[in-house]
Design a protein around this motif. Structure first.
Motif, short mmCIF file in Angstrom:
data_model
loop_
_atom_site.label_atom_id
_atom_site.label_comp_id
_atom_site.label_asym_id
_atom_site.label_seq_id
_atom_site.Cartn_x
_atom_site.Cartn_y
_atom_site.Cartn_z
N VAL A 34 -23.72 -33.05 23.04
CA VAL A 34 -23.93 -31.65 22.67
C VAL A 34 -24.10 -30.88 23.97
N THR A 35 -23.27 -29.87 24.21
CA THR A 35 -23.43 -29.10 25.44
C THR A 35 -23.45 -27.61 25.14
N ASP A 36 -24.38 -26.92 25.78
CA ASP A 36 -24.39 -25.45 25.70
C ASP A 36 -23.82 -24.87 27.00
N LEU A 37 -23.23 -25.74 27.80
CA LEU A 37 -22.61 -25.36 29.08
C LEU A 37 -23.57 -24.63 30.01
N HIS A 44 -23.83 -19.57 19.90
CA HIS A 44 -22.60 -18.83 20.17
C HIS A 44 -21.64 -19.55 21.11
N VAL A 45 -22.18 -20.29 22.07
CA VAL A 45 -21.33 -20.93 23.09
C VAL A 45 -21.72 -22.39 23.26
N GLY A 46 -20.79 -23.27 22.98
CA GLY A 46 -21.10 -24.69 23.15
C GLY A 46 -20.06 -25.54 22.47
N CYS A 71 -15.94 -22.22 22.71
CA CYS A 71 -15.78 -22.97 23.97
C CYS A 71 -15.21 -21.96 24.96
N PRO A 72 -15.98 -21.60 25.97
CA PRO A 72 -15.61 -20.45 26.80
C PRO A 72 -14.40 -20.68 27.70
N GLU A 73 -13.89 -19.60 28.24
CA GLU A 73 -12.63 -19.64 28.99
C GLU A 73 -12.73 -20.52 30.23
N HIS A 74 -11.73 -21.38 30.39
CA HIS A 74 -11.69 -22.26 31.55
C HIS A 74 -10.27 -22.76 31.77
N ARG A 105 -1.19 -9.99 24.76
CA ARG A 105 -2.46 -9.81 24.07
C ARG A 105 -2.20 -9.59 22.57
N THR A 106 -2.86 -10.35 21.74
CA THR A 106 -2.69 -10.22 20.29
C THR A 106 -3.51 -9.02 19.80
N PRO A 107 -2.86 -8.10 19.07
CA PRO A 107 -3.64 -6.98 18.51
C PRO A 107 -4.59 -7.51 17.42
N ARG A 108 -5.75 -6.98 17.36
CA ARG A 108 -6.74 -7.36 16.34
C ARG A 108 -6.96 -8.89 16.26
N PRO A 109 -7.38 -9.50 17.37
CA PRO A 109 -7.63 -10.95 17.34
C PRO A 109 -8.78 -11.28 16.38
N GLN A 110 -8.73 -12.51 15.85
CA GLN A 110 -9.69 -12.93 14.83
C GLN A 110 -11.04 -13.37 15.41
N ALA A 111 -11.08 -13.67 16.69
CA ALA A 111 -12.34 -14.14 17.29
C ALA A 111 -13.39 -13.04 17.22
N ARG A 112 -14.65 -13.50 17.10
CA ARG A 112 -15.78 -12.57 17.16
C ARG A 112 -16.68 -13.02 18.31
N VAL A 113 -16.71 -12.20 19.35
CA VAL A 113 -17.38 -12.62 20.59
C VAL A 113 -18.53 -11.67 20.91
N PRO A 114 -19.74 -12.21 21.10
CA PRO A 114 -20.86 -11.34 21.52
C PRO A 114 -20.53 -10.65 22.85
#
Lengths: 177, 177
Positions: A34-37, A44-46, A71-74, A105-114
């Motif tokens: 389990v990682t929260d990076l 939210h991120v892990g 899983c954040p950008e890398h 860039r996709t218009p109206r992406p489905q991701a919900r990011v804080p």
């Protein structure tokens, strides 16, 4: 992370693997990573990971994302003249994955990011993976992904994993347990 | 093989994948490979394969064996100075697999092999794989395997697959569809 939070994430991971009908040995269950990076915001991120095999030629693992976990950008950069960087194939087994890679860039992406995380995301070309769908990320390609509302189970097939060489966009991130 | 036999094997393969709760895309279903390895005895010797990904670094596939079907003895030899031969990890997902590798001969092995095939089997060290169990075959290691009475579904994670380079003990075998 607090031991309680890790145990809670492991229990939820096992429940998602059960829904995906993926069987683990008792030892593999104990060793779920389990990682929260390092961000301290596992909700939210892990990522939760079960490594089946990682040798000097190939790697296979199951990745489990809790509902809407990111899983954040890398990217996986070139390691040396013989290794141009990790290449990986994601295959969705259960749930839904919103995967983002370089491209239009996709218009109206489905991701919900804080908001606190959004500033560290550069690529917004959306690939939606349902169970049975897969996508291969080229070496050095920036990518990030988020599970849908119910979480997700994703098989990863790849060249050798060297997590410590991953380069994250968010400079606060450390790839630690 | 007759088209009817291939269609029948595909239908049984889909049924086993359904039991293992492994989802395929329509294209993957169409592309299931059925091989009798040129022996014309699919009931006893053969394999059904779904290749997820095979690139110059790694490969991932599902192998499906019908009840008591045998994948005959072979090895993956050195290809060149950079490739010491295919290495592969078998992970049983459903059913039971009797896997045989080099090592001490197991007394009373569980495999049931017709006489006409037995003469081409040299290694008899038995590894039994139940769902969740896995085993890694080293490059150039002789191996063969048989499904249990209900068949088996096995994930294979490996270095690049080059089937045409495989060396089978039975000289009659050709790795063809």
């Amino acid at each position: 992370m607090k031991p309680k939070d890790i145990e809670n994430a492991k229990a939820r991971t096992l429940e998602l693997l059960r829904k995906a009908r993926i069987l683990l040995t008792p030892l593999e269950k104990d060793n779920i990573e389990v990682t929260d990076l390092g961000l301290g915001d596992l909700r939210h991120v892990g990522l939760q990971v079960v490594v089946y095999e990682n040798n000097d030629r190939y790697c296979a693992k199951e990745m489990v994302l809790l509902p809407r976990q990111i899983c954040p950008e890398h990217k996986h950069p070139r390691i040396n003249h013989r290794n141009i960087g990790k290449q990986e194939t994601f295959r969705c087994r259960w749930g839904k994955v919103y995967l983002y890679v370089a491209g239009d860039r996709t218009p109206r992406p489905q991701a919900r990011v804080p908001k606190t995380h959004k500033r560290y995301l550069n690529v917004w070309h959306e690939i939606i993976l349902h169970p049975g769908d897969q996508y291969t990320i080229p070496p050095s390609g920036l990518h990030w992904f988020q599970a849908g509302d119910k979480g997700a189970v994703v098989s990863e097939f790849s060249s050798t994993s060297t997590d410590e060489r991953d380069v994250f966009t968010d400079p606060r991130i450390r790839r630690v347990k």
